[in-house]
Design an enzyme around this catalytic site. Sequence first.
Site, mmCIF file in Angstrom:
data_model
loop_
_atom_site.group_PDB
_atom_site.id
_atom_site.type_symbol
_atom_site.label_atom_id
_atom_site.label_comp_id
_atom_site.label_asym_id
_atom_site.label_seq_id
_atom_site.Cartn_x
_atom_site.Cartn_y
_atom_site.Cartn_z
ATOM 1 N NE ARG A 1 16.206 -7.021 0.813
ATOM 2 C CZ ARG A 1 16.558 -6.165 2.319
ATOM 3 N NH1 ARG A 1 16.382 -5.310 1.691
ATOM 4 N NH2 ARG A 1 17.122 -6.293 3.370
ATOM 5 C CG HIS B 1 19.573 -4.830 -0.006
ATOM 6 N ND1 HIS B 1 20.282 -5.728 0.497
ATOM 7 C CD2 HIS B 1 19.315 -4.221 1.472
ATOM 8 C CE1 HIS B 1 20.439 -5.621 1.685
ATOM 9 N NE2 HIS B 1 19.758 -4.555 2.008
ATOM 10 C CG ASP C 1 20.989 -6.778 4.957
ATOM 11 O OD1 ASP C 1 21.867 -5.389 4.479
ATOM 12 O OD2 ASP C 1 19.801 -7.232 5.075
ATOM 13 C CE1 TYR D 1 19.808 4.380 10.934
ATOM 14 C CE2 TYR D 1 18.863 2.666 10.215
ATOM 15 C CZ TYR D 1 19.658 3.667 9.489
ATOM 16 O OH TYR D 1 18.404 4.606 8.502
ATOM 17 C CG HIS E 1 19.746 -1.851 10.266
ATOM 18 N ND1 HIS E 1 18.750 -0.731 10.402
ATOM 19 C CD2 HIS E 1 20.385 -2.275 9.979
ATOM 20 C CE1 HIS E 1 18.882 -1.435 8.975
ATOM 21 N NE2 HIS E 1 19.833 -1.481 8.192
ATOM 22 C CG ASP F 1 17.446 -8.343 12.570
ATOM 23 O OD1 ASP F 1 17.878 -7.806 12.212
ATOM 24 O OD2 ASP F 1 16.847 -9.255 12.114
ATOM 25 C CG HIS F 2 20.684 -7.248 9.481
ATOM 26 N ND1 HIS F 2 19.655 -6.318 10.071
ATOM 27 C CD2 HIS F 2 21.436 -6.231 8.722
ATOM 28 C CE1 HIS F 2 18.872 -5.732 9.259
ATOM 29 N NE2 HIS F 2 19.895 -5.549 8.239
ATOM 30 C CG HIS G 1 22.352 -2.095 5.299
ATOM 31 N ND1 HIS G 1 21.760 -2.858 3.877
ATOM 32 C CD2 HIS G 1 23.202 -1.027 4.618
ATOM 33 C CE1 HIS G 1 21.397 -2.220 3.203
ATOM 34 N NE2 HIS G 1 22.638 -0.736 2.940
#
Length: 245
Positions: A170, A186, A193, A221, A224, A226-227, A229
Amino acid sequence: MSLLRRALAALALVVTSLVVVAANPPAAHADECYSWSRNLSSGATGADVTELQARVAGWAGSGVNMGVDGSFGPQTEQAVRNFQAAYGLGADGVAGAATYAKIYELQDADCSTAHFDWAEVSGGCGQGGYSGGSVSAAQVQENLKRSMWKAEALRQRLGNVPLTVNSGFRSQACDRQVGGSGTGQHTYGNALDFAAVSGGFCPVAQQATHVGYGGIFGPGYPDHDDHVHVDLRGGRSWSAPNCGI
Protein backbone atom coordinates in the site's frame (compact mmCIF):
# COMPACT_ATOMS: atom_id res chain seq x y z
CA MET A 1 52.86 -38.36 -42.28
CA SER A 2 52.80 -42.08 -41.49
CA LEU A 3 49.59 -43.85 -40.64
CA LEU A 4 50.81 -44.33 -37.05
CA ARG A 5 51.59 -40.62 -36.62
CA ARG A 6 48.19 -39.68 -38.02
CA ALA A 7 46.52 -42.02 -35.57
CA LEU A 8 48.50 -40.57 -32.65
CA ALA A 9 47.67 -37.01 -33.73
CA ALA A 10 43.97 -37.85 -33.91
CA LEU A 11 44.12 -39.43 -30.46
CA ALA A 12 45.83 -36.34 -29.05
CA LEU A 13 43.09 -34.17 -30.51
CA VAL A 14 40.39 -36.29 -28.85
CA VAL A 15 42.19 -36.18 -25.49
CA THR A 16 42.63 -32.40 -25.74
CA SER A 17 38.93 -32.00 -26.52
CA LEU A 18 37.97 -34.09 -23.51
CA VAL A 19 40.18 -31.99 -21.24
CA VAL A 20 38.57 -28.79 -22.55
CA VAL A 21 35.11 -30.20 -21.98
CA ALA A 22 36.04 -31.27 -18.44
CA ALA A 23 37.46 -27.83 -17.65
CA ASN A 24 34.47 -26.00 -19.11
CA PRO A 25 31.27 -27.77 -18.00
CA PRO A 26 28.00 -26.98 -19.75
CA ALA A 27 26.42 -23.67 -18.79
CA ALA A 28 23.90 -23.73 -15.96
CA HIS A 29 20.20 -23.78 -16.68
CA ALA A 30 19.10 -20.38 -17.98
CA ASP A 31 16.07 -19.04 -16.15
CA GLU A 32 14.31 -15.85 -17.20
CA CYS A 33 14.28 -14.41 -13.67
CA TYR A 34 17.58 -15.50 -12.14
CA SER A 35 20.04 -18.34 -12.72
CA TRP A 36 22.77 -19.77 -10.53
CA SER A 37 26.09 -20.77 -12.09
CA ARG A 38 27.68 -22.57 -9.14
CA ASN A 39 26.79 -24.82 -6.25
CA LEU A 40 26.42 -22.97 -2.95
CA SER A 41 27.24 -24.33 0.48
CA SER A 42 28.37 -23.21 3.92
CA GLY A 43 30.93 -20.42 3.74
CA ALA A 44 29.89 -19.09 0.33
CA THR A 45 29.25 -15.37 -0.07
CA GLY A 46 27.96 -13.15 -2.83
CA ALA A 47 24.91 -11.86 -4.65
CA ASP A 48 23.94 -15.39 -5.71
CA VAL A 49 23.77 -16.36 -2.01
CA THR A 50 21.46 -13.40 -1.39
CA GLU A 51 19.18 -14.55 -4.21
CA LEU A 52 19.13 -18.08 -2.79
CA GLN A 53 18.36 -16.82 0.72
CA ALA A 54 15.43 -14.75 -0.56
CA ARG A 55 13.89 -17.97 -1.89
CA VAL A 56 14.53 -20.33 1.03
CA ALA A 57 14.21 -17.97 4.01
CA GLY A 58 10.77 -19.39 4.78
CA TRP A 59 12.35 -22.74 5.59
CA ALA A 60 14.92 -21.71 8.22
CA GLY A 61 12.89 -23.20 11.07
CA SER A 62 10.17 -22.45 13.59
CA GLY A 63 10.43 -18.89 14.84
CA VAL A 64 13.65 -18.23 12.90
CA ASN A 65 13.64 -14.87 11.13
CA MET A 66 16.60 -15.54 8.84
CA GLY A 67 18.71 -12.71 7.50
CA VAL A 68 19.16 -12.21 3.76
CA ASP A 69 22.73 -10.97 3.83
CA GLY A 70 24.68 -12.80 1.14
CA SER A 71 26.55 -15.00 3.64
CA PHE A 72 25.84 -18.75 3.64
CA GLY A 73 25.86 -19.61 7.33
CA PRO A 74 24.19 -22.25 9.54
CA GLN A 75 20.69 -20.77 9.19
CA THR A 76 20.95 -20.73 5.41
CA GLU A 77 22.21 -24.32 5.40
CA GLN A 78 19.26 -25.39 7.55
CA ALA A 79 16.86 -23.47 5.34
CA VAL A 80 18.23 -25.22 2.26
CA ARG A 81 17.93 -28.62 4.00
CA ASN A 82 14.33 -27.93 4.99
CA PHE A 83 13.46 -26.65 1.52
CA GLN A 84 14.96 -29.77 -0.02
CA ALA A 85 13.10 -32.07 2.36
CA ALA A 86 9.79 -30.26 1.83
CA TYR A 87 10.00 -30.88 -1.91
CA GLY A 88 11.32 -34.43 -1.82
CA LEU A 89 14.95 -33.67 -2.65
CA GLY A 90 18.09 -35.05 -1.06
CA ALA A 91 18.47 -32.87 2.03
CA ASP A 92 22.21 -32.21 2.16
CA GLY A 93 22.11 -28.44 2.71
CA VAL A 94 24.01 -27.78 -0.51
CA ALA A 95 22.25 -25.80 -3.24
CA GLY A 96 23.00 -27.53 -6.51
CA ALA A 97 21.28 -28.61 -9.70
CA ALA A 98 18.29 -30.35 -8.11
CA THR A 99 17.64 -27.49 -5.69
CA TYR A 100 17.89 -24.90 -8.44
CA ALA A 101 15.59 -26.94 -10.68
CA LYS A 102 12.88 -26.86 -8.00
CA ILE A 103 13.38 -23.12 -7.48
CA TYR A 104 13.09 -22.55 -11.24
CA GLU A 105 9.89 -24.60 -11.21
CA LEU A 106 8.47 -22.36 -8.48
CA GLN A 107 9.71 -19.15 -10.11
CA ASP A 108 7.97 -17.31 -12.93
CA ALA A 109 9.78 -15.35 -15.62
CA ASP A 110 8.73 -12.02 -14.07
CA CYS A 111 10.24 -13.06 -10.69
CA SER A 112 6.90 -13.68 -9.06
CA THR A 113 6.28 -17.20 -7.75
CA ALA A 114 4.25 -20.09 -9.08
CA HIS A 115 1.23 -19.45 -6.85
CA PHE A 116 1.43 -15.68 -6.26
CA ASP A 117 1.71 -12.86 -8.76
CA TRP A 118 2.53 -9.18 -8.85
CA ALA A 119 -1.06 -8.14 -9.52
CA GLU A 120 -2.32 -9.52 -6.22
CA VAL A 121 0.48 -8.01 -4.10
CA SER A 122 0.85 -4.59 -5.76
CA GLY A 123 -0.64 -1.28 -4.65
CA GLY A 124 -3.97 -1.34 -2.88
CA CYS A 125 -6.88 1.13 -2.97
CA GLY A 126 -7.11 0.50 -6.72
CA GLN A 127 -3.85 2.33 -7.38
CA GLY A 128 -1.59 -0.52 -8.45
CA GLY A 129 2.17 -0.11 -8.77
CA TYR A 130 4.90 0.25 -6.16
CA SER A 131 5.33 4.00 -5.70
CA GLY A 132 4.43 6.22 -2.77
CA GLY A 133 5.52 3.83 -0.06
CA SER A 134 8.04 4.20 2.73
CA VAL A 135 10.94 3.02 0.54
CA SER A 136 11.74 3.24 -3.17
CA ALA A 137 9.60 1.40 -5.70
CA ALA A 138 12.55 -0.90 -6.46
CA GLN A 139 12.94 -1.82 -2.78
CA VAL A 140 9.19 -2.37 -2.47
CA GLN A 141 9.38 -4.88 -5.32
CA GLU A 142 12.36 -6.66 -3.76
CA ASN A 143 10.51 -6.89 -0.45
CA LEU A 144 7.39 -8.18 -2.20
CA LYS A 145 9.45 -10.83 -3.97
CA ARG A 146 10.71 -12.04 -0.59
CA SER A 147 7.17 -11.89 0.77
CA MET A 148 5.90 -14.08 -2.08
CA TRP A 149 8.61 -16.68 -1.50
CA LYS A 150 7.69 -16.91 2.18
CA ALA A 151 4.06 -17.21 1.11
CA GLU A 152 5.11 -20.16 -1.07
CA ALA A 153 6.65 -21.79 2.00
CA LEU A 154 3.48 -21.12 4.00
CA ARG A 155 1.32 -22.57 1.23
CA GLN A 156 3.44 -25.71 1.11
CA ARG A 157 3.30 -26.12 4.89
CA LEU A 158 -0.49 -25.86 4.72
CA GLY A 159 -0.53 -28.87 2.42
CA ASN A 160 -0.10 -27.00 -0.85
CA VAL A 161 -3.62 -25.60 -0.63
CA PRO A 162 -4.69 -22.37 -2.38
CA LEU A 163 -3.85 -19.29 -0.33
CA THR A 164 -5.45 -15.97 -1.22
CA VAL A 165 -3.82 -12.57 -0.66
CA ASN A 166 -6.33 -9.89 0.33
CA SER A 167 -3.84 -7.03 0.63
CA GLY A 168 -0.17 -6.47 -0.18
CA PHE A 169 1.73 -3.26 -0.83
CA ARG A 170 0.00 0.00 0.00
CA SER A 171 1.21 3.50 -0.68
CA GLN A 172 1.32 5.70 2.40
CA ALA A 173 -1.83 7.47 1.21
CA CYS A 174 -3.62 4.17 0.70
CA ASP A 175 -2.53 2.87 4.09
CA ARG A 176 -4.01 5.94 5.78
CA GLN A 177 -7.15 5.62 3.67
CA VAL A 178 -7.83 2.12 5.02
CA GLY A 179 -7.16 3.16 8.63
CA GLY A 180 -3.44 2.43 8.90
CA SER A 181 -0.68 4.70 10.17
CA GLY A 182 0.66 5.51 6.71
CA THR A 183 4.06 4.06 7.58
CA GLY A 184 3.24 0.45 8.47
CA GLN A 185 4.75 -2.74 7.08
CA HIS A 186 2.43 -2.72 4.05
CA THR A 187 4.05 0.54 2.89
CA TYR A 188 7.42 -1.25 2.64
CA GLY A 189 6.12 -4.20 0.65
CA ASN A 190 6.87 -6.37 3.68
CA ALA A 191 3.31 -7.41 4.54
CA LEU A 192 0.62 -9.65 3.12
CA ASP A 193 -2.89 -10.24 4.45
CA PHE A 194 -4.35 -13.72 3.84
CA ALA A 195 -7.89 -14.99 3.60
CA ALA A 196 -8.98 -18.13 5.45
CA VAL A 197 -8.29 -21.62 4.12
CA SER A 198 -10.72 -24.54 4.47
CA GLY A 199 -9.88 -24.88 8.17
CA GLY A 200 -10.35 -21.16 8.83
CA PHE A 201 -7.82 -18.50 9.73
CA CYS A 202 -6.02 -20.32 12.53
CA PRO A 203 -4.16 -22.86 10.36
CA VAL A 204 -2.72 -19.92 8.41
CA ALA A 205 -1.60 -18.09 11.55
CA GLN A 206 -0.27 -21.24 13.20
CA GLN A 207 1.76 -22.40 10.21
CA ALA A 208 3.05 -18.84 9.71
CA THR A 209 4.99 -19.22 12.97
CA HIS A 210 7.19 -21.78 11.18
CA VAL A 211 7.92 -19.58 8.15
CA GLY A 212 10.10 -16.89 9.69
CA TYR A 213 7.68 -13.99 9.81
CA GLY A 214 8.59 -11.25 12.27
CA GLY A 215 4.99 -10.04 12.40
CA ILE A 216 1.87 -12.25 12.64
CA PHE A 217 -1.53 -10.86 13.62
CA GLY A 218 -4.79 -12.77 13.36
CA PRO A 219 -8.06 -13.65 15.08
CA GLY A 220 -8.31 -12.18 18.56
CA TYR A 221 -6.03 -9.26 17.76
CA PRO A 222 -8.00 -6.00 17.25
CA ASP A 223 -9.36 -5.62 13.70
CA HIS A 224 -7.81 -8.90 12.54
CA ASP A 225 -10.68 -11.36 12.91
CA ASP A 226 -11.25 -11.38 9.13
CA HIS A 227 -7.68 -11.95 7.93
CA VAL A 228 -4.19 -13.02 8.95
CA HIS A 229 -1.50 -10.39 8.58
CA VAL A 230 2.14 -11.48 8.18
CA ASP A 231 5.22 -9.34 7.60
CA LEU A 232 9.01 -9.41 7.30
CA ARG A 233 9.88 -7.07 10.20
CA GLY A 234 12.93 -7.86 12.31
CA GLY A 235 12.40 -9.41 15.72
CA ARG A 236 9.07 -10.95 16.64
CA SER A 237 5.66 -9.43 17.17
CA TRP A 238 2.95 -12.13 17.09
CA SER A 239 -0.63 -11.96 18.31
CA ALA A 240 -3.53 -14.17 17.29
CA PRO A 241 -5.00 -15.10 20.68
CA ASN A 242 -7.94 -17.03 19.29
CA CYS A 243 -5.42 -19.32 17.56
CA GLY A 244 -3.19 -19.82 20.58
CA ILE A 245 -0.56 -17.33 19.37
